[in-house]
Design an enzyme around this catalytic site. Structure first.
Site, PDB file in Angstrom:
ATOM      1  N   ASP A  20       0.836  -1.213   0.000  1.00 37.37           N
ATOM      2  CA  ASP A  20       0.000   0.000   0.000  1.00 37.37           C
ATOM      3  C   ASP A  20       0.868   1.259   0.000  1.00 37.37           C
ATOM      4  OD1 ASP A  20      -2.417   1.336  -0.048  1.00 37.37           O
ATOM      5  OD2 ASP A  20      -2.619   1.375   2.124  1.00 37.37           O
ATOM      6  N   HIS A  37       2.107   3.509  -9.114  1.00 39.23           N
ATOM      7  CA  HIS A  37       1.910   2.089  -9.396  1.00 39.23           C
ATOM      8  C   HIS A  37       3.083   1.529 -10.208  1.00 39.23           C
ATOM      9  CE1 HIS A  37      -1.896   2.285  -7.519  1.00 39.23           C
ATOM     10  NE2 HIS A  37      -2.480   3.023  -8.443  1.00 39.23           N
ATOM     11  N   LEU A 131      10.960 -20.321  -4.973  1.00 36.95           N
ATOM     12  CA  LEU A 131       9.931 -19.513  -4.295  1.00 36.95           C
ATOM     13  C   LEU A 131       8.568 -19.685  -4.959  1.00 36.95           C
ATOM     14  CD1 LEU A 131       9.358 -17.031  -2.301  1.00 36.95           C
ATOM     15  CD2 LEU A 131       9.701 -15.609  -4.319  1.00 36.95           C
TER      16      LEU A 131
HETATM   17  C1  IPE Z   1      -5.392  -2.707  -0.090  1.00 32.76           C
HETATM   18  O1  IPE Z   1      -5.084  -1.366  -0.276  1.00 32.76           O
HETATM   19  C2  IPE Z   1      -5.376  -3.440  -1.379  1.00 32.76           C
HETATM   20  C3  IPE Z   1      -4.078  -3.566  -2.045  1.00 32.76           C
HETATM   21  C4  IPE Z   1      -2.929  -3.169  -1.598  1.00 32.76           C
HETATM   22  C5  IPE Z   1      -4.126  -4.229  -3.310  1.00 32.76           C
HETATM   23  P1  IPE Z   1      -6.219  -0.249  -0.380  1.00 32.76           P
HETATM   24  O2  IPE Z   1      -5.522   1.035  -0.555  1.00 32.76           O
HETATM   25  O3  IPE Z   1      -7.201  -0.635  -1.413  1.00 32.76           O
HETATM   26  O4  IPE Z   1      -6.911  -0.365   1.044  1.00 32.76           O
HETATM   27  P2  IPE Z   1      -7.851   0.665   1.804  1.00 32.76           P
HETATM   28  O5  IPE Z   1      -8.897   1.101   0.837  1.00 32.76           O
HETATM   29  O6  IPE Z   1      -7.000   1.815   2.241  1.00 32.76           O
HETATM   30  O7  IPE Z   1      -8.392  -0.102   2.982  1.00 32.76           O
HETATM   31  C1  IPE Z   2      -1.689   0.221  -3.322  1.00 28.93           C
HETATM   32  O1  IPE Z   2      -1.450   1.582  -3.375  1.00 28.93           O
HETATM   33  C2  IPE Z   2      -1.916  -0.378  -4.687  1.00 28.93           C
HETATM   34  C3  IPE Z   2      -3.302  -0.794  -4.929  1.00 28.93           C
HETATM   35  C4  IPE Z   2      -4.277  -0.751  -4.068  1.00 28.93           C
HETATM   36  C5  IPE Z   2      -3.597  -1.302  -6.243  1.00 28.93           C
HETATM   37  P1  IPE Z   2      -2.648   2.629  -3.349  1.00 28.93           P
HETATM   38  O2  IPE Z   2      -3.058   2.921  -4.752  1.00 28.93           O
HETATM   39  O3  IPE Z   2      -3.734   2.173  -2.464  1.00 28.93           O
HETATM   40  O4  IPE Z   2      -1.918   3.887  -2.746  1.00 28.93           O
HETATM   41  P2  IPE Z   2      -2.495   4.891  -1.675  1.00 28.93           P
HETATM   42  O5  IPE Z   2      -2.971   4.091  -0.501  1.00 28.93           O
HETATM   43  O6  IPE Z   2      -3.598   5.639  -2.332  1.00 28.93           O
HETATM   44  O7  IPE Z   2      -1.323   5.752  -1.343  1.00 28.93           O
HETATM   45 MG    MG Z   3      -4.137   2.433  -0.491  1.00 30.19          MG
END
Ligand code: IPE
Ligand code: IPE
Ligand code: MG
Length: 248
Positions: A20, A37, A131
């Site tokens: 995240d 990303h 792995l």
């Molecule tokens: C969780 O992250 C999902 C992934 C990392 C793929 P999110 O950014 O979607 O989670 P929330 O919405 O903050 O709970």
């Molecule tokens: C995690 O990073 C990747 C996915 C959920 C696909 P985020 O896109 O949730 O990044 P933040 O949380 O908005 O910084």
């Molecule tokens: Mg996120």
């Protein structure tokens, strides 16, 4: 001892990561979220390599949750495109490194092209012995329980399962990753302290590790810090500390 100074016995067999913080990393640099990303994909490469070097058996990465469809369509499209690009570019390299790739989650809503790349990668690497790299995409812990219950009910209906004698072990056979060791260490980057519908059943006794580090910045020393923290934990599984020490 591993090169990070942790005895092999103190290493997790299975690490599960909620990757995240990509969007915030990009926004903090005045870049579009999509740049985050792309940068996050580099972290995946680093962490996969480091886990393999350290002899971790299973690495499960949360790449796209069943709730992430609710993001703007342009971001969803980019994430799916990045997934295709990563599979196209990395599958052969993954195979050369003896890594076995599998995807968990509902792949039916994915574009045909993505489904084909996933199938190709899984088939090509199926007999590899290094792995085990699990990508959770369009995955949700509640979806996982639901698909398990659906299949279980079908088997019960067909007389293959007796509800009266059904055990936890029997039920676990319907849930994703049942054939692998359970996650020992859960890591979430990006500062939030929640599961966000990642593995639910499988995390029952997993050790949790949260870091403010945003996923694109998560590097090998950060992984080693998580491994060191894990090595200091005492896993009791409901028993007393004395019992665990005695058995250790
Ligand atoms: C969780 O992250 C999902 C992934 C990392 C793929 P999110 O950014 O979607 O989670 P929330 O919405 O903050 O709970
Ligand atoms: C995690 O990073 C990747 C996915 C959920 C696909 P985020 O896109 O949730 O990044 P933040 O949380 O908005 O910084
Ligand atoms: Mg996120």
């Amino acid at each position: 001892m591993t090169k990070v100074g942790i005895s092999a016995a103190a290493l997790p067999r299975h690490i599960a990561i909620v990757m995240d913080g990509n969007g915030r990393w990009a926004q903090g640099r005045g870049l579009p979220r999509t740049a985050g990303h792309r940068a996050g994909a580099q972290s995946v490469r680093r962490v996969v390599e480091a886990c393999q070097e350290r002899g971790i058996e299973v690495l499960t990465l949360f790449a796209f949750s069943s709730e992430n469809w609710q993001r703007p369509a342009s971001e969803v499209r980019l994430l799916l495109d990045l997934f295709v690009a990563a599979l196209r570019k990395e599958t052969d390299r993954i195979h050369e490194h003896n890594i076995r790739l599998r995807m968990i989650g509902d792949r039916v809503p994915f574009p045909r092209k993505l489904q084909n790349y996933i199938r190709r990668a899984e088939t090509l690497t199926a007999d590899n012995t290094g792995l085990e790299l699990v990508i959770a995409a369009n995955y949700g812990g509640r979806w996982d329980v639901l698909q398990a219950v659906r299949r279980l009910l079908q088997d019960a209906h067909a007389g293959r399962v007796d509800p009266a004698t059904l055990s936890q072990d029997d039920l676990s056979h319907y849930i994703s990753l049942h054939d692998l060791p359970e996650p020992d260490l859960f890591i979430r980057t990006g500062g939030e302290q929640r599961i966000s519908n990642f593995l639910l059943w499988q995390l029952a006794y997993t050790e949790f590790y949260f870091t403010d580090c945003l996923w694109p910045e998560f590097a090998v020393p950060d992984l080693d810090q998580a491994l060191a923290a894990y090595a200091r934990r005492q896993r009791r599984f409901g028993r007393l500390a004395e019992q665990v020490e005695f058995n250790a």
